[in-house]
Design an enzyme around this catalytic site. Sequence first.
Site, PDB file in Angstrom:
ATOM      1  N   HIS A   1       0.838  -1.203   0.000  1.00 21.81           N
ATOM      2  CA  HIS A   1       0.000   0.000   0.000  1.00 21.81           C
ATOM      3  C   HIS A   1       0.874   1.254   0.000  1.00 21.81           C
ATOM      4  O   HIS A   1       0.675   2.172  -0.806  1.00 21.81           O
ATOM      5  CB  HIS A   1      -0.920  -0.026   1.233  1.00 21.81           C
ATOM      6  N   GLU A   2       1.854   1.289   0.919  1.00 20.50           N
ATOM      7  CA  GLU A   2       2.710   2.475   1.030  1.00 20.50           C
ATOM      8  C   GLU A   2       3.687   2.583  -0.147  1.00 20.50           C
ATOM      9  O   GLU A   2       3.933   3.673  -0.657  1.00 20.50           O
ATOM     10  CB  GLU A   2       3.452   2.477   2.369  1.00 20.50           C
TER      11      GLU A   2
ATOM     12  N   HIS B   1       2.100   4.241  -3.094  1.00 16.97           N
ATOM     13  CA  HIS B   1       2.077   5.709  -3.062  1.00 16.97           C
ATOM     14  C   HIS B   1       3.350   6.278  -3.691  1.00 16.97           C
ATOM     15  O   HIS B   1       3.295   7.231  -4.473  1.00 16.97           O
ATOM     16  CB  HIS B   1       1.940   6.215  -1.622  1.00 16.97           C
TER      17      HIS B   1
END
Length: 175
Positions: free
Chosen positions: A76-77, A80
Amino acid sequence: MSATPAQLVALLQQRVEACFAQAEARLGRTFPRPQVHCNMRGRAAGSARLQTWELRFNPALCQANQQAFLAEVVPHEVAHLLVYALWGEGRGRSRVLPHGRQWQSVMREVFGLEPRTTHSFDLAVLAQRTIPYRCLCQQHQLSVRRHNKVVRGEARYHCRRCKQPLERERPEPEQ
């Protein structure tokens, strides 16, 4: 089994590296590696700092939910950062939304994951010690951080109901 802080950082760095390798193979280009920190507090599992190219993770949540954390939070990170590298600042395009279509597409097409914006980890591991305070109408529990601000004279808190200042509740002396 509980990992030491150094083992936790090493585990996170290995997973970050695996995510970047997976993205590079899928997207056909290389990306610089971010700094990885295991120093987040609070309820968030992780965060990506785009301008400084850093990833921050919550050690308490990682420790308590290691497998799910590595499988979901790390990609998820990383997503980004990948979105920022691919479509972000300096590209002359409109602003990219944090969990917008580009991020969702990276989650699905690069990592094969359903894009979820929040985690569902049990937050009981984050329970903090509180200190009892009192006003005229009820007892309040202040976090250690707020209590310390009161002790240092940096803050004063009031009851929302009776508007009176909160005072430290002292235990009754035993007779």
